[in-house]
Motif scaffolding. Structure first.
Motif, mmCIF file in Angstrom:
data_model
loop_
_atom_site.group_PDB
_atom_site.id
_atom_site.type_symbol
_atom_site.label_atom_id
_atom_site.label_comp_id
_atom_site.label_asym_id
_atom_site.label_seq_id
_atom_site.Cartn_x
_atom_site.Cartn_y
_atom_site.Cartn_z
ATOM 1 N N LEU A 103 34.628 43.625 23.713
ATOM 2 C CA LEU A 103 35.796 44.496 23.620
ATOM 3 C C LEU A 103 36.050 45.210 24.940
ATOM 4 C CD1 LEU A 103 34.786 44.159 20.616
ATOM 5 C CD2 LEU A 103 35.939 46.330 20.177
ATOM 6 N N MET A 104 37.323 45.277 25.304
ATOM 7 C CA MET A 104 37.716 45.980 26.516
ATOM 8 C C MET A 104 38.568 47.176 26.113
ATOM 9 S SD MET A 104 40.152 44.694 29.622
ATOM 10 C CE MET A 104 41.634 44.885 28.621
ATOM 11 N N LEU A 105 38.144 48.367 26.495
ATOM 12 C CA LEU A 105 38.898 49.566 26.162
ATOM 13 C C LEU A 105 40.213 49.573 26.928
ATOM 14 C CD1 LEU A 105 38.998 52.336 24.718
ATOM 15 C CD2 LEU A 105 37.917 53.303 26.753
ATOM 16 N N MET A 106 41.306 49.752 26.193
ATOM 17 C CA MET A 106 42.629 49.821 26.817
ATOM 18 C C MET A 106 43.034 51.270 27.075
ATOM 19 S SD MET A 106 44.631 47.091 24.438
ATOM 20 C CE MET A 106 46.173 47.290 25.312
ATOM 21 N N ALA A 107 42.868 52.090 26.038
ATOM 22 C CA ALA A 107 43.344 53.462 26.161
ATOM 23 C C ALA A 107 42.709 54.344 25.107
ATOM 24 C CB ALA A 107 44.866 53.507 26.026
ATOM 25 N N THR A 108 42.701 55.621 25.408
ATOM 26 C CA THR A 108 42.231 56.641 24.484
ATOM 27 C C THR A 108 43.446 57.414 24.000
ATOM 28 O OG1 THR A 108 40.149 56.817 25.688
ATOM 29 C CG2 THR A 108 40.720 58.630 24.210
ATOM 30 N N SER A 109 43.601 57.465 22.687
ATOM 31 C CA SER A 109 44.762 58.098 22.072
ATOM 32 C C SER A 109 44.390 59.492 21.597
ATOM 33 C CB SER A 109 45.209 57.230 20.888
ATOM 34 O OG SER A 109 46.141 57.895 20.073
ATOM 35 N N TYR A 135 45.039 55.974 29.744
ATOM 36 C CA TYR A 135 44.916 54.527 29.889
ATOM 37 C C TYR A 135 43.808 54.171 30.879
ATOM 38 C CZ TYR A 135 49.301 54.055 27.366
ATOM 39 O OH TYR A 135 50.279 54.093 26.395
ATOM 40 N N GLU A 136 43.151 53.074 30.583
ATOM 41 C CA GLU A 136 42.140 52.565 31.500
ATOM 42 C C GLU A 136 42.820 51.894 32.686
ATOM 43 O OE1 GLU A 136 38.616 53.001 31.061
ATOM 44 O OE2 GLU A 136 39.611 54.441 29.717
ATOM 45 N N GLN A 137 42.067 51.807 33.764
ATOM 46 C CA GLN A 137 42.614 51.210 34.969
ATOM 47 C C GLN A 137 43.053 49.776 34.704
ATOM 48 O OE1 GLN A 137 39.825 51.347 38.217
ATOM 49 N NE2 GLN A 137 41.403 51.122 39.764
ATOM 50 N N GLY A 138 44.239 49.443 35.175
ATOM 51 C CA GLY A 138 44.754 48.087 35.016
ATOM 52 C C GLY A 138 45.552 47.854 33.764
ATOM 53 N N GLU A 180 48.829 48.535 31.617
ATOM 54 C CA GLU A 180 50.187 49.030 31.844
ATOM 55 C C GLU A 180 50.634 49.940 30.699
ATOM 56 O OE1 GLU A 180 51.355 44.550 32.816
ATOM 57 O OE2 GLU A 180 53.040 45.919 33.102
ATOM 58 N N LYS A 181 50.810 51.205 30.994
ATOM 59 C CA LYS A 181 51.173 52.148 29.937
ATOM 60 C C LYS A 181 52.604 51.939 29.441
ATOM 61 C CE LYS A 181 52.203 55.828 33.271
ATOM 62 N NZ LYS A 181 51.856 57.219 33.682
ATOM 63 N N ASP A 182 53.459 51.346 30.253
ATOM 64 C CA ASP A 182 54.824 51.093 29.801
ATOM 65 C C ASP A 182 54.900 49.868 28.895
ATOM 66 O OD1 ASP A 182 56.133 52.104 33.014
ATOM 67 O OD2 ASP A 182 55.800 53.271 31.183
ATOM 68 N N LYS A 183 53.920 49.011 28.991
ATOM 69 C CA LYS A 183 53.886 47.834 28.136
ATOM 70 C C LYS A 183 53.174 48.145 26.825
ATOM 71 C CE LYS A 183 53.679 43.466 28.932
ATOM 72 N NZ LYS A 183 54.459 43.010 27.781
ATOM 73 N N PHE A 184 52.131 48.918 26.893
ATOM 74 C CA PHE A 184 51.336 49.253 25.711
ATOM 75 C C PHE A 184 51.537 50.738 25.410
ATOM 76 C CE2 PHE A 184 49.309 45.210 25.484
ATOM 77 C CZ PHE A 184 49.101 44.779 26.794
ATOM 78 N N LEU A 185 52.532 50.997 24.547
ATOM 79 C CA LEU A 185 52.876 52.381 24.219
ATOM 80 C C LEU A 185 51.999 52.871 23.067
ATOM 81 C CD1 LEU A 185 56.773 52.198 24.341
ATOM 82 C CD2 LEU A 185 55.193 52.893 26.145
ATOM 83 N N ILE A 186 51.393 54.020 23.278
ATOM 84 C CA ILE A 186 50.506 54.572 22.261
ATOM 85 C C ILE A 186 51.037 55.917 21.820
ATOM 86 C CG2 ILE A 186 48.212 55.526 21.859
ATOM 87 C CD1 ILE A 186 47.140 53.291 23.681
ATOM 88 N N ASN A 187 51.083 56.069 20.493
ATOM 89 C CA ASN A 187 51.521 57.330 19.908
ATOM 90 C C ASN A 187 50.486 57.785 18.901
ATOM 91 O OD1 ASN A 187 53.054 58.829 17.524
ATOM 92 N ND2 ASN A 187 54.193 59.153 19.415
#
Lengths: 116, 112
Positions: A44-50, A58-61, A63-70
């Motif tokens: 597993l690769m961590l993408m982001a912490t919500s 967001y983790e480095q690399g 794209e926060k505009d592509k992967f929107l977290i709410n």
């Protein structure tokens, strides 16, 4: 143990469309939820912490505009893959952990996204 | 940056054997270490959680140990069964952001 529900379990979408994945902690409040991506036969690769009520980290690399977290409430976080492309096809898994430091992490069932 | 390694990457054993899965990590400043099971195409099921102050945890046929100073953990599975076939992942919880860092996993197959 605690239950984390992730929906949908499987989705197929056309290239260019957006897909929303939901993650719910059913029996505890989660101020923080995590989104992971898993490629075949890899870990597993961590993408982001919500974070509830604030912007995701967001983790480095990633794209926060592509992967929107709410993270609108203490029990719900959503991941929206915007303008999906075939390379976004992957297995996405969310995780939630109760507030106390060192608490056990619980995972959703995962979502298999296929972009055609 | 924490790095977690699991050995072996794959393992095949006959039913009934006892086996050991290994996990090593580079940063010993962990809050806890967790072992998970993942079936193909599924999410993760938590098996055992060892807090940094603990040396081992047991659940049924599973026993996990932790040697924080040497950066190692082992998962011992007794009397293996075909239903134990899955990928086993270890993960450490570290940092102010409380992030889990996963190992590369061990794919276990228990044959009849």
């Amino acid at each position: 143990g605690a239950v984390v529900s992730q929906h949908p379990s499987r989705v197929i979408c056309k290239s260019g469309t957006s897909v929303k994945i939901e993650c719910r902690s059913l029996d505890f409040q989660a101020t923080t939820m995590f989104w992971y991506r898993q490629f075949p036969k890899q870990s597993l690769m961590l993408m982001a912490t919500s974070n509830e009520g604030s912007k995701a980290t967001y983790e480095q690399g990633v794209e926060k505009d592509k992967f929107l977290i709410n993270h609108a409430s203490l029990t719900l976080s959503t991941l929206t893959v915007t303008s999906a492309h075939p390379e976004d096809s992957s297995f996405y898994i969310c995780s939630a952990r109760p507030r106390s430091i060192g608490a056990e992490a619980f995972f959703g069932q995962g979502t298999r996204l296929t972009v055609v | 940056k924490q790095e977690v390694t699991q050995i072996p990457a794959a393992l095949s054993v006959p039913e009934g054997e006892n086996l050991v899965l290994n996990c090593s990590f580079t940063d010993s400043a962990i809050y806890n270490l967790q072992w998970f099971r993942q079936d193909p195409g599924k999410g993760l099921t938590s098996l055992l959680l060892i807090q940094s102050s603990q040396r081992e945890q047991t659940s049924g046929r599973l026993n996990a140990s932790l040697d924080k100073s040497s950066g190692r953990s082992t998962l011992y599975i007794a009397a293996s069964q075909p239903g134990d076939s899955a990928t086993y992942l270890c993960a450490t919880l570290t940092g102010t952001a409380s992030k889990l860092t996963f190992g590369t996993g061990t794919r276990l197959q228990v044959t009849l």
